[in-house]
Design a protein around this motif. Structure first.
Motif, PDB file in Angstrom:
ATOM      1  N   ALA A 336       0.520  -0.822   0.102  1.00 19.04           N
ATOM      2  CA  ALA A 336       0.371   0.312  -0.473  1.00 19.04           C
ATOM      3  C   ALA A 336       1.046   1.055   0.002  1.00 19.04           C
ATOM      4  N   SER A 337       1.421   0.838   0.936  1.00 17.32           N
ATOM      5  CA  SER A 337       2.175   2.511   0.565  1.00 17.32           C
ATOM      6  C   SER A 337       3.547   2.737  -1.097  1.00 17.32           C
ATOM      7  N   GLU A 338       3.591   2.083  -1.731  1.00 16.15           N
ATOM      8  CA  GLU A 338       4.207   1.971  -2.871  1.00 16.15           C
ATOM      9  C   GLU A 338       2.636   2.095  -3.688  1.00 16.15           C
ATOM     10  N   PHE A 339       1.812   2.084  -3.731  1.00 10.52           N
ATOM     11  CA  PHE A 339       1.209   1.880  -4.514  1.00 10.52           C
ATOM     12  C   PHE A 339       0.483   3.898  -4.516  1.00 10.52           C
ATOM     13  N   ARG A 340      -0.007   4.231  -3.138  1.00 11.22           N
ATOM     14  CA  ARG A 340      -0.347   5.030  -3.074  1.00 11.22           C
ATOM     15  C   ARG A 340       0.386   6.432  -4.191  1.00 11.22           C
ATOM     16  N   TYR A 341       1.614   6.492  -3.702  1.00 10.27           N
ATOM     17  CA  TYR A 341       2.347   7.516  -4.373  1.00 10.27           C
ATOM     18  C   TYR A 341       3.204   6.605  -5.660  1.00 10.27           C
ATOM     19  N   ARG A 342       2.634   5.738  -6.299  1.00  7.28           N
ATOM     20  CA  ARG A 342       3.242   5.638  -7.900  1.00  7.28           C
ATOM     21  C   ARG A 342       2.352   5.917  -8.306  1.00  7.28           C
ATOM     22  N   ASN A 343       1.779   6.701  -8.670  1.00  6.03           N
ATOM     23  CA  ASN A 343       0.458   7.135 -10.328  1.00  6.03           C
ATOM     24  C   ASN A 343      -0.547   6.190 -10.760  1.00  6.03           C
ATOM     25  N   PRO A 344      -1.009   5.109  -9.834  1.00  4.51           N
ATOM     26  CA  PRO A 344      -1.387   3.450 -10.461  1.00  4.51           C
ATOM     27  C   PRO A 344      -2.806   3.946 -11.302  1.00  4.51           C
ATOM     28  N   ILE A 345      -1.864   2.952 -12.285  1.00  2.00           N
ATOM     29  CA  ILE A 345      -3.155   2.967 -13.662  1.00  2.00           C
ATOM     30  C   ILE A 345      -4.270   2.389 -13.643  1.00  2.00           C
ATOM     31  N   ILE A 346      -5.107   3.093 -13.141  1.00  2.00           N
ATOM     32  CA  ILE A 346      -6.004   2.633 -12.584  1.00  2.00           C
ATOM     33  C   ILE A 346      -7.561   2.828 -14.259  1.00  2.00           C
ATOM     34  N   LYS A 347      -7.839   1.622 -14.512  1.00  2.00           N
ATOM     35  CA  LYS A 347      -8.581   1.503 -15.839  1.00  2.00           C
ATOM     36  C   LYS A 347      -9.657   1.442 -15.558  1.00  2.00           C
ATOM     37  N   ASP A 348     -10.895   1.323 -16.841  1.00  2.00           N
ATOM     38  CA  ASP A 348     -12.434   0.790 -16.694  1.00  2.00           C
ATOM     39  C   ASP A 348     -11.952  -0.922 -16.232  1.00  2.00           C
ATOM     40  N   ARG A 349     -13.030  -1.068 -15.307  1.00  2.00           N
ATOM     41  CA  ARG A 349     -13.305  -2.683 -14.416  1.00  2.00           C
ATOM     42  C   ARG A 349     -11.971  -2.589 -13.984  1.00  2.00           C
ATOM     43  N   THR A 350     -11.621  -1.437 -13.222  1.00  2.00           N
ATOM     44  CA  THR A 350     -10.330  -2.473 -12.092  1.00  2.00           C
ATOM     45  C   THR A 350     -11.460  -2.061 -11.281  1.00  2.00           C
ATOM     46  N   VAL A 351     -10.862  -3.473 -10.925  1.00  2.00           N
ATOM     47  CA  VAL A 351     -11.491  -3.803  -9.011  1.00  2.00           C
ATOM     48  C   VAL A 351      -9.906  -3.236  -7.503  1.00  2.00           C
ATOM     49  N   THR A 361      -4.490   0.447   9.666  1.00  2.00           N
ATOM     50  CA  THR A 361      -3.372   1.105   8.419  1.00  2.00           C
ATOM     51  C   THR A 361      -3.321   2.110   7.910  1.00  2.00           C
ATOM     52  N   ALA A 362      -2.399   2.829   8.112  1.00  2.00           N
ATOM     53  CA  ALA A 362      -2.036   4.432   7.455  1.00  2.00           C
ATOM     54  C   ALA A 362      -1.889   4.572   5.806  1.00  2.00           C
ATOM     55  N   ASP A 363      -1.479   3.199   5.818  1.00  2.00           N
ATOM     56  CA  ASP A 363      -0.792   3.688   3.811  1.00  2.00           C
ATOM     57  C   ASP A 363      -1.637   2.531   3.517  1.00  2.00           C
ATOM     58  N   THR A 364      -2.388   1.915   4.365  1.00  2.00           N
ATOM     59  CA  THR A 364      -3.539   1.380   3.295  1.00  2.00           C
ATOM     60  C   THR A 364      -4.991   1.629   3.632  1.00  2.00           C
ATOM     61  N   LEU A 365      -5.205   2.819   3.878  1.00  2.00           N
ATOM     62  CA  LEU A 365      -6.426   3.589   4.523  1.00  2.00           C
ATOM     63  C   LEU A 365      -5.686   4.812   2.451  1.00  2.00           C
ATOM     64  N   ALA A 366      -4.598   5.039   3.004  1.00  2.00           N
ATOM     65  CA  ALA A 366      -4.638   6.006   1.729  1.00  2.00           C
ATOM     66  C   ALA A 366      -4.251   4.973   0.454  1.00  2.00           C
ATOM     67  N   ALA A 367      -3.968   3.983   0.324  1.00  2.00           N
ATOM     68  CA  ALA A 367      -3.903   3.046  -0.980  1.00  2.00           C
ATOM     69  C   ALA A 367      -5.640   3.533  -1.164  1.00  2.00           C
ATOM     70  N   VAL A 368      -6.549   2.905  -0.249  1.00  2.00           N
ATOM     71  CA  VAL A 368      -7.901   2.677  -0.445  1.00  2.00           C
ATOM     72  C   VAL A 368      -8.447   4.428  -1.353  1.00  2.00           C
ATOM     73  N   GLU A 369      -8.440   5.140  -0.222  1.00  2.00           N
ATOM     74  CA  GLU A 369      -8.109   6.843  -1.093  1.00  2.00           C
ATOM     75  C   GLU A 369      -7.689   7.219  -2.579  1.00  2.00           C
ATOM     76  N   GLN A 370      -6.709   6.644  -2.614  1.00  2.00           N
ATOM     77  CA  GLN A 370      -6.228   6.593  -4.145  1.00  2.00           C
ATOM     78  C   GLN A 370      -6.859   6.317  -4.911  1.00  2.00           C
ATOM     79  N   ALA A 371      -7.458   4.998  -4.782  1.00  2.00           N
ATOM     80  CA  ALA A 371      -8.036   4.163  -5.906  1.00  2.00           C
ATOM     81  C   ALA A 371      -9.880   4.972  -6.140  1.00  2.00           C
ATOM     82  N   GLU A 372      -9.587   5.170  -4.998  1.00  2.00           N
ATOM     83  CA  GLU A 372     -11.749   5.146  -5.422  1.00  2.00           C
ATOM     84  C   GLU A 372     -11.414   7.034  -5.438  1.00  2.00           C
TER      85      GLU A 372
END
Ligand code: G6P
Length: 616
Positions: A336-351, A361-372
């Motif tokens: 999660a700590s990497e996901f949140r800072y890596r400008n992740p590619i979220i395409k159509d139908r990405t879960v 967990t702060a990093d996991t929560l931040a990753a969730v917010e980033q994905a949303e």
């Protein structure tokens, strides 16, 4: 990561605070302290070290006050000495605060307050909160419908950047306790004539099972005859009382020496509960009520990203194998700590699927917010009911394995894998495998708890293996395929609690470097169970032995050949390769546990760690 507890009621507060802190100690144990209001004056007792050390400095006879706050710390800003321990009082000794979280703009606020003549006594970010409230309170004008204390707290909270779970006292308001939250958990337990404000329900259940779960940017003002809730923008809100779902015996040792050992032995029952009502071995069906409304979306997913930290990350890696194999969905697993800072590619139908025992967990929560923010459908696989990640995600599946207290995660890992197995079988049935195949896997899944029971019977044998190798300071853990993430988890467990250096690897990678380490009886733990890669891993065992290493092998029952090769053998009952991680993880948990006990470590409270990492 830091535990806070506060009491307002008719009973003497101090012993309740101490008991509550002991129940929260797994969140951090670098220092501890309490503040009580005595005759209109705030009195603080605090010390570095554990709650037991705090008990040593408490006044005898015990304070008879009925309002107080307490804290157990996992140090972030400032070393874990007495000055940096909480509670922190403002420089006028009117406001006392306990804090869980991190104040990101503390340096600027501290400088500003210093320029205003405020004096600081610690190096912590948290002291900024008490001094800021104290400063604003000293300058507070009469405010309509609000006490100056409440007003000052509210104004201060609006100036804070970062995260906080807070309990606050003011000496001019001997019957008022204020709590507030952003990013860190905070629950108000509501008894008949008493209130307990705490970071988690473990500190509350002894007194009441009725609770109010605060959301971010909410505060609660508690008084002897009731409480009211508001946002920090002063909008009144009504919160429902919720039933806390676990009982006291779930968080007590119940005859075991450590919570970790209890939780290891709880796994058969925990997995039965986790899967009960969800799998029907008779009908060959899986029902995952939590994701019912999102099943179509999940089935149509083009891309799944698991994101998690620590042990939950290893469960995600197992999930990656499962989803790819059974449902043929491309999957990535990311810290999660990497996901949140890596400008992740979220395409159509990405879960995006966030996995977290605590749900905080702060990093996991931040990753969730980033994905949303990027438009993904976000699902949670979480243990703690009502936790932030559980509430923030679109949909999710709870583990339902009860509280996990041991800092080293055990039953949560196997339950995370059980949930991922159920999810993969169900999505697989809808996308790739036949109903018959799904029914076979479900049948096998239903047998996992009784198989774990059989492995647990080898605990003494595993202790002997740990004992025979206890002088060794470097270990390798090697597995392939589905058991590669288990090798990573085995190494993590040993590191966390035994402080033995260990590395987990895909077994074939050993020869690309780590094999240079093998000499002088270095223990290498192999997971060499029945499966398509069995012959390959046998070759890896030979390579280790030829170089003077010692092979500790987890193999399938009845494998006589491997018995001749292994220096130490642990067996597991046969199971399909893709369900094996729930079995192969068990001996590695026990190995780490026994090694830690043999080395004389505090298994449930390993140095420098905390159960719930609510800071980045
Ligand atoms: C901490 C704990 C680990 C845990 C990790 C993730 O580091 O010590 O045991 O695996 O956090 O925690 P979570 O609650 O998100 O699963």
């Amino acid at each position: 990561m830091c535990g806070i507890v506060a009491y307002l009621g008719k009973k003497v507060a101090q012993p309740i605070l101490i008991e509550g802190l002991k129940r929260l100690e797994y969140r951090g144990y670098d220092s501890a302290g309490v503040a009580l209001l005595e005759d209109g004056t705030i009195r603080v007792k605090k010390t570095s070290g554990r709650i037991s050390a705090l008990e040593g400095v408490l006044s005898d006879p015990c304070s008879t006050e009925t309002l107080g706050i307490g804290h157990t710390r996992w140090a972030t800003h400032g070393e874990p000495n007495t000055a940096n321990a909480h509670p922190h009082v403002d420089w006028t000794n009117k406001v006392a605060v306990v804090h869980n979280g991190i104040i990101e703009n503390y340096a600027a606020l501290r400088q500003w307050l210093k320029n205003e003549g405020v004096v600081f006594a610690s190096e912590t970010d948290s002291e900024v909160i008490s001094n800021l409230i104290g400063y604003l309170y000293a300058n507070a004008k009469d405010v309509e419908g609000q006490s100056a204390f409440e007003w000052a707290v509210q104004q201060a909270l609006r100036k804070l950047h970062g995260t906080f779970g807070l309990a606050i006292l003011c000496s001019d308001f001997p019957g008022v306790l204020i709590g507030a939250k952003r990013g860190s958990p905070l629950i108000l337990g509501v008894g008949n004539t008493e209130y307990i404000l705490a970071s988690d329900a473990a500190a509350i259940v002894e007194h009441t099972t009725q609770a109010v779960y605060l959301a971010d940017n909410e505060m609660v003002i508690v008084e002897p005859d009731g409480f009211h809730t508001k946002t920090i923008e002063n909008v009144t809100i009504t919160k429902d009382l919720k039933e806390i779902e676990f009982s006291l015996d779930q968080i007590e040792l119940g005859g075991f020496q450590h919570h970790m050992l209890k939780e290891i032995f709880e796994q058969p029952a925990a997995l039965t509960t986790c899967m009960g009502g969800r799998i029907d071995a008779h009908d060959g069906k899986i029902k995952l009520g939590g994701i019912r409304d999102y099943l179509r979306e999940l089935t149509r997913a083009r891309h799944v990203i698991f994101t998690a930290c620590g042990t939950a990350f290893h469960a995600g890696l197992v999930g990656e194998f499962l989803l790819e194999q059974l449902a043929r969905i491309p999957v990535e697993t990311e810290y999660a700590s990497e996901f949140r800072y890596r400008n992740p590619i979220i395409k159509d139908r990405t879960v995006v699927i966030a996995i977290s025992q605590s749900g905080e967990t702060a990093d996991t929560l931040a990753a969730v917010e980033q994905a949303e923010e990027r438009g993904a459908t976000v699902m949670g696989i979480v243990n703690v009911v009502g936790s932030t990640i559980a509430r923030t995600t679109d949909t999710g599946i709870y583990l339902h394995v009860g509280p996990e207290i041991g800092v080293a995660s055990t039953k949560a890992f196997t339950a995370q894998v059980a949930v991922l197995s159920m999810l993969a079988i169900e999505l697989g049935r809808r996308r790739h495998i036949s109903s018959d195949q799904a029914a076979q896997y479900i049948d096998e899944l239903s047998k996992i708890p009784e198989k774990i029971e059989l492995i647990l019977q080898q605990s003494d044998h595993i202790r002997d293996i740990a004992s025979a190798n206890i002088e060794k300071d470097n270990w390798l853990f090697l597995g392939r395929g589905f058991n590669y993430p288990v090798a990573l988890e085995g190494a993590l467990k040993l590191k966390e609690i035994s402080y033995i250096h260990a590395e987990g690897l895909p077994a074939a990678e050993m020869k690309h470097g780590p094999i240079a380490l093998i000499a002088d009886g270095m223990p290498a733990v192999f997971i060499a169970t029945a499966g398509p890669q069995y012959d390959k891993i046998m070759g890896n065992i030979e390579e280790v032995k030829a170089r003077g290493g010692k092979a500790i092998v987890v193999a399938t029952e009845g494998d006589e050949y491997i018995g001749e090769k292994a220096d130490h053998l642990i067996t597991i009952p046969d199971a399909p390769e893709l369900l094996q991680p729930m079995l192969t993880a068990i001996p590695l948990q026990l190995l780490a546990y026994h090694a830690a006990v043999l080395r004389g470590h505090d298994v449930d409270k390993p140095r420098n760690l905390a159960k719930s990492v609510t800071v980045e």
